[in-house]
Design a protein around this motif. Structure first.
Motif, PDB file in Angstrom:
ATOM      1  N   ARG A 232       0.814  -1.204   0.000  1.00  0.00           N
ATOM      2  CA  ARG A 232       0.000   0.000   0.000  1.00  0.00           C
ATOM      3  C   ARG A 232       0.857   1.268   0.000  1.00  0.00           C
ATOM      4  O   ARG A 232       0.529   2.254  -0.662  1.00  0.00           O
ATOM      5  N   GLN A 233       1.957   1.253   0.743  1.00  0.00           N
ATOM      6  CA  GLN A 233       2.813   2.433   0.813  1.00  0.00           C
ATOM      7  C   GLN A 233       3.487   2.704  -0.531  1.00  0.00           C
ATOM      8  O   GLN A 233       3.583   3.861  -0.971  1.00  0.00           O
ATOM      9  N   ALA A 234       3.956   1.652  -1.182  1.00  0.00           N
ATOM     10  CA  ALA A 234       4.588   1.824  -2.498  1.00  0.00           C
ATOM     11  C   ALA A 234       3.583   2.349  -3.512  1.00  0.00           C
ATOM     12  O   ALA A 234       3.911   3.183  -4.358  1.00  0.00           O
ATOM     13  N   ARG A 235       2.345   1.868  -3.411  1.00  0.00           N
ATOM     14  CA  ARG A 235       1.290   2.352  -4.307  1.00  0.00           C
ATOM     15  C   ARG A 235       1.071   3.851  -4.110  1.00  0.00           C
ATOM     16  O   ARG A 235       0.979   4.614  -5.075  1.00  0.00           O
ATOM     17  N   SER A 236       0.983   4.262  -2.864  1.00  0.00           N
ATOM     18  CA  SER A 236       0.751   5.672  -2.550  1.00  0.00           C
ATOM     19  C   SER A 236       1.899   6.540  -3.058  1.00  0.00           C
ATOM     20  O   SER A 236       1.679   7.631  -3.607  1.00  0.00           O
ATOM     21  N   ARG A 237       3.138   6.058  -2.894  1.00  0.00           N
ATOM     22  CA  ARG A 237       4.299   6.817  -3.373  1.00  0.00           C
ATOM     23  C   ARG A 237       4.273   6.943  -4.894  1.00  0.00           C
ATOM     24  O   ARG A 237       4.584   8.005  -5.456  1.00  0.00           O
ATOM     25  N   ALA A 238       3.907   5.862  -5.577  1.00  0.00           N
ATOM     26  CA  ALA A 238       3.870   5.877  -7.042  1.00  0.00           C
ATOM     27  C   ALA A 238       2.840   6.884  -7.550  1.00  0.00           C
ATOM     28  O   ALA A 238       3.109   7.661  -8.479  1.00  0.00           O
ATOM     29  N   ILE A 239       1.672   6.876  -6.933  1.00  0.00           N
ATOM     30  CA  ILE A 239       0.619   7.802  -7.351  1.00  0.00           C
ATOM     31  C   ILE A 239       1.026   9.239  -7.022  1.00  0.00           C
ATOM     32  O   ILE A 239       0.854  10.155  -7.841  1.00  0.00           O
ATOM     33  N   GLY A 240       1.572   9.435  -5.826  1.00  0.00           N
ATOM     34  CA  GLY A 240       2.013  10.773  -5.432  1.00  0.00           C
ATOM     35  C   GLY A 240       3.066  11.325  -6.369  1.00  0.00           C
ATOM     36  O   GLY A 240       3.051  12.518  -6.697  1.00  0.00           O
ATOM     37  N   GLY A 241       3.971  10.458  -6.814  1.00  0.00           N
ATOM     38  CA  GLY A 241       5.002  10.908  -7.753  1.00  0.00           C
ATOM     39  C   GLY A 241       4.405  11.418  -9.051  1.00  0.00           C
ATOM     40  O   GLY A 241       4.869  12.417  -9.612  1.00  0.00           O
ATOM     41  N   LEU A 259      -6.791   0.329  -8.100  1.00  0.00           N
ATOM     42  CA  LEU A 259      -5.740   1.307  -8.374  1.00  0.00           C
ATOM     43  C   LEU A 259      -6.344   2.643  -8.794  1.00  0.00           C
ATOM     44  O   LEU A 259      -5.882   3.709  -8.377  1.00  0.00           O
ATOM     45  N   ALA A 260      -7.370   2.590  -9.637  1.00  0.00           N
ATOM     46  CA  ALA A 260      -8.016   3.822 -10.106  1.00  0.00           C
ATOM     47  C   ALA A 260      -8.645   4.579  -8.939  1.00  0.00           C
ATOM     48  O   ALA A 260      -8.537   5.816  -8.859  1.00  0.00           O
ATOM     49  N   GLU A 265      -8.563   9.076  -4.765  1.00  0.00           N
ATOM     50  CA  GLU A 265      -8.426   9.474  -3.357  1.00  0.00           C
ATOM     51  C   GLU A 265      -7.196  10.357  -3.153  1.00  0.00           C
ATOM     52  O   GLU A 265      -7.262  11.377  -2.448  1.00  0.00           O
ATOM     53  N   GLU A 266      -6.088   9.979  -3.777  1.00  0.00           N
ATOM     54  CA  GLU A 266      -4.858  10.775  -3.653  1.00  0.00           C
ATOM     55  C   GLU A 266      -5.039  12.140  -4.307  1.00  0.00           C
ATOM     56  O   GLU A 266      -4.561  13.157  -3.784  1.00  0.00           O
ATOM     57  N   ALA A 267      -5.723  12.167  -5.447  1.00  0.00           N
ATOM     58  CA  ALA A 267      -5.954  13.434  -6.150  1.00  0.00           C
ATOM     59  C   ALA A 267      -6.791  14.375  -5.289  1.00  0.00           C
ATOM     60  O   ALA A 267      -6.495  15.585  -5.198  1.00  0.00           O
ATOM     61  N   GLU A 268      -7.809  13.842  -4.638  1.00  0.00           N
ATOM     62  CA  GLU A 268      -8.654  14.671  -3.771  1.00  0.00           C
ATOM     63  C   GLU A 268      -7.836  15.249  -2.619  1.00  0.00           C
ATOM     64  O   GLU A 268      -7.999  16.424  -2.246  1.00  0.00           O
ATOM     65  N   GLY A 269      -6.933  14.440  -2.072  1.00  0.00           N
ATOM     66  CA  GLY A 269      -6.080  14.905  -0.980  1.00  0.00           C
ATOM     67  C   GLY A 269      -5.157  16.034  -1.397  1.00  0.00           C
ATOM     68  O   GLY A 269      -4.737  16.835  -0.556  1.00  0.00           O
ATOM     69  N   LEU A 270      -4.827  16.097  -2.675  1.00  0.00           N
ATOM     70  CA  LEU A 270      -3.939  17.153  -3.192  1.00  0.00           C
ATOM     71  C   LEU A 270      -4.718  18.348  -3.728  1.00  0.00           C
ATOM     72  O   LEU A 270      -4.123  19.283  -4.274  1.00  0.00           O
ATOM     73  N   ASP A 277      -9.364  18.466 -13.538  1.00  0.00           N
ATOM     74  CA  ASP A 277      -7.898  18.504 -13.570  1.00  0.00           C
ATOM     75  C   ASP A 277      -7.292  17.197 -14.056  1.00  0.00           C
ATOM     76  O   ASP A 277      -6.178  17.179 -14.571  1.00  0.00           O
ATOM     77  N   LEU A 278      -8.020  16.103 -13.861  1.00  0.00           N
ATOM     78  CA  LEU A 278      -7.444  14.790 -14.128  1.00  0.00           C
ATOM     79  C   LEU A 278      -8.540  13.794 -14.482  1.00  0.00           C
ATOM     80  O   LEU A 278      -9.539  13.693 -13.759  1.00  0.00           O
ATOM     81  N   SER A 279      -8.374  13.077 -15.585  1.00  0.00           N
ATOM     82  CA  SER A 279      -9.297  12.006 -15.945  1.00  0.00           C
ATOM     83  C   SER A 279      -8.723  10.673 -15.471  1.00  0.00           C
ATOM     84  O   SER A 279      -7.504  10.445 -15.562  1.00  0.00           O
ATOM     85  N   VAL A 280      -9.609   9.801 -14.977  1.00  0.00           N
ATOM     86  CA  VAL A 280      -9.183   8.494 -14.460  1.00  0.00           C
ATOM     87  C   VAL A 280     -10.103   7.413 -15.035  1.00  0.00           C
ATOM     88  O   VAL A 280     -11.323   7.563 -15.015  1.00  0.00           O
TER      89      VAL A 280
END
Length: 346
Positions: A232-241, A259-260, A265-270, A277-280
């Motif tokens: 889960r942490q690696a996934r979060s880092r990859a998306i954040g990058g 994954l989508a 969720e990460e996009a909303e946090g940012l 801003d972003l299509s998924v």
């Protein structure tokens, strides 16, 4: 129920005018007994409310009455909606044949192959269903060598082995996802994938790469980012990058829906808005895809109904009805929801 069972068998035999041995073999599903006779005996047994003893039936038929599915337990914090849908459909398909589903778990640090070998060699199941094939899948090689009945959900890449499978055309779907977003003005894409050597991963990645190549547009850019499936942490880092990059992609296609949803969720946090801003776009059409805000645009791979079909395929193989390998390639259906839109500034 020993005596009651014997008496009931005798009653069945007398009522049908056949021997007790024939009734016993018919109830056990012996292929030497004509289908018509088996059906007739089953109907009479149901009428009298006869329930055969499972242990005795196994001794007579040499069958367990179970089909097995190996359930990997890897990370309790990550929900695998695919497996939930698949197991439900598999159980529904098997119950039509009077066969039960045996779930055998492969715990963290334990290989699925070792659990599979135990299930097969202990005689606990009469057939198995194998999901999510790997590039060099030892489970398939083992089952072919043992000549044990099995059906896979997915295909090997080489196409040389002779086995039964059902798969969804992920290559086609990922090409369609690219075209959908390209026509909306997107030129900077990202693919969020996993690092495991799974055949469905390579097929979907290939479908996307081929679609990009067909366009031949020098303005198209495709970033590929991966993380271990259960980290889960690696996934979060990859998306954040991806989302924090100076040149952020405007469209992200995820290998599967979990994954989508993580991307959203990460996009909303940012503070990013989907789809402004972003299509998924995802793949599988899990139940949660309809409840995200906005709803996730994805492909329905018909996981539940596919699992039920696999159950029927396996039963045909186990009964000897299917002499040759059975294959079925289904086409995923695009589910247009709210997570995709025009590229920013398009």
């Amino acid at each position: 129920m020993g005596n009651d069972g014997a008496l009931t068998l005798k009653k069945l035999a007398e009522e049908l005018g056949i021997s007790v041995a024939t009734v016993s073999r018919a109830l056990a599903g012996h292929e030497q007994i004509a289908k018509k006779t088996r059906a007739k005996v089953a109907e009479a047994a149901q009428k009298l409310g006869y329930v055969p003893n499972a242990a005795a039936r196994q001794l007579v038929s040499g069958r367990s009455g179970f089909v097995s599915f190996i359930l990997p337990i890897r990370d309790t914090q990550l929900v695998d909606s695919y497996l939930g849908e698949f197991i439900t459909g598999l159980g529904e398909g098997l119950v039509d044949h009077g066969v039960d589903l045996l779930l055998a778990t492969a715990q963290q640090g334990q290989s699925e192959l070792s659990v599979l070998k135990h299930v097969v060699e202990s005689g606990r199941a009469d057939g198995v269903v194998v999901p999510r094939l790997e590039i060099a899948d030892q489970r398939v090689a083992y089952l072919l060598e043992r000549r044990f009945p099995f059906v896979t959900h997915g295909r090997l890449l080489d196409g040389q082995a002779d086995y039964s499978w059902l798969d969804a055309d992920g290559e086609l779907a990922f090409g369609e996802a690219f075209e959908l977003l390209y026509r909306l003005g997107h030129r900077h894409f990202a693919l969020l994938t996993v690092s495991e050597l799974l055949t469905f991963r390579f097929r979907r990645e290939r479908g996307l790469a081929q679609a990009v190549a067909r366009r031949g547009d020098p303005d198209v850019r495709l970033d590929i980012v991966s993380a271990p499936r259960f980290d889960r942490q690696a996934r979060s880092r990859a998306i954040g990058g991806m989302l924090n990059a100076e040149a952020r992609p405007t469209a992200i296609i995820a290998l599967f829906d979990e994954l989508a949803i993580s991307v959203m969720e990460e996009a909303e946090g940012l503070g990013l808005t989907v789809p402004t801003d972003l299509s998924v776009v995802g793949y599988d059409n899990i139940v949660a895809a309809d409840y995200t805000r906005p709803g996730l645009t994805t492909f329905d791979a018909q996981v539940r109904s596919s699992a039920a079909k696999i159950a029927h395929m396996l039963m045909r193989q186990m009964s000897g009805e299917a002499r040759a390998a059975q294959t079925d390639l289904i086409q995923p259906e695009l589910k247009l929801r709210g997570s995709h839109g025009p590229a920013p500034g398009a």
